[in-house]
Design an enzyme around this catalytic site. Structure first.
Site, PDB file in Angstrom:
ATOM      1  CB  ALA A 191      -0.915   0.012   1.214  1.00  0.00           C
ATOM      2  CG  ASP A 192       2.891   4.939  -1.560  1.00  0.00           C
ATOM      3  OD1 ASP A 192       3.518   5.053  -0.487  1.00  0.00           O
ATOM      4  OD2 ASP A 192       2.993   5.740  -2.489  1.00  0.00           O
ATOM      5  CB  THR A 193      -1.049   7.189   1.651  1.00  0.00           C
ATOM      6  OG1 THR A 193      -1.634   5.989   2.148  1.00  0.00           O
ATOM      7  CG2 THR A 193      -2.053   8.313   1.725  1.00  0.00           C
TER       8      THR A 193
END
Length: 106
Positions: free
Chosen positions: A85-87
Site C-alpha cells: 500500500a502507499d498513500t
C-alpha cells in the site's frame, strides 16, 4: 470488496509489506491475521512518468509487495498474499506529494 473474502483469507498466510500502524489497524479491523514484513523498496519512482497520484501510489505499492514477495521466496517462506500500500496527495495542479521525509513542529 475484501470483506466478502475475509473468512477465507483468515485461513491463509498473509503479509503486509508496510510499517504503517494505520494499515495494520485497518487489516486487523477486518479480522485478518497477517505478518508484517517491511519492504526495502526505495520509494524513488519518477513521478513525471505517471498520469496522476493514484497511478503513482499503485505502482509504488506494487513494487513494495513485489520486493517483499521476492525476498520471502528466496527465503522459501512465500505467503499466499503480500499486501502493498502507499498513500500520496495529488495537488490541484496535478503534482504528487508524499509524506514529508522530516517532520517539523511549528
Amino acid at each position: 470488496m475484501i470483506l466478502q473474502y475475509a473468512e477465507a483469507l483468515c485461513a491463509r498466510r498473509l503479509v503486509l509489506a508496510s510499517a504503517s500502524p494505520r494499515r495494520r489497524e485497518i487489516l486487523g479491523n477486518l479480522g485478518l491475521k497477517f505478518d508484517v514484513v517491511v519492504s526495502k523498496f526505495d520509494e524513488n519512482l519518477d513521478k513525471s512518468q505517471f498520469v496522476g497520484g493514484a497511478d503513482y501510489a499503485q505502482a509504488t505499492a506494487t513494487h513494495k509487495a513485489m520486493e517483499v514477495a521476492t525476498r520471502m521466496e528466496k527465503e522459501e517462506r512465500l505467503p499466499f498474499m503480500v499486501i502493498g500500500a502507499d498513500t500520496v496527495v495529488e495537488a490541484p495542479d496535478g503534482s504528487i506529494m508524499e509524506k514529508p521525509k522530516v517532520w517539523t513542529s511549528y
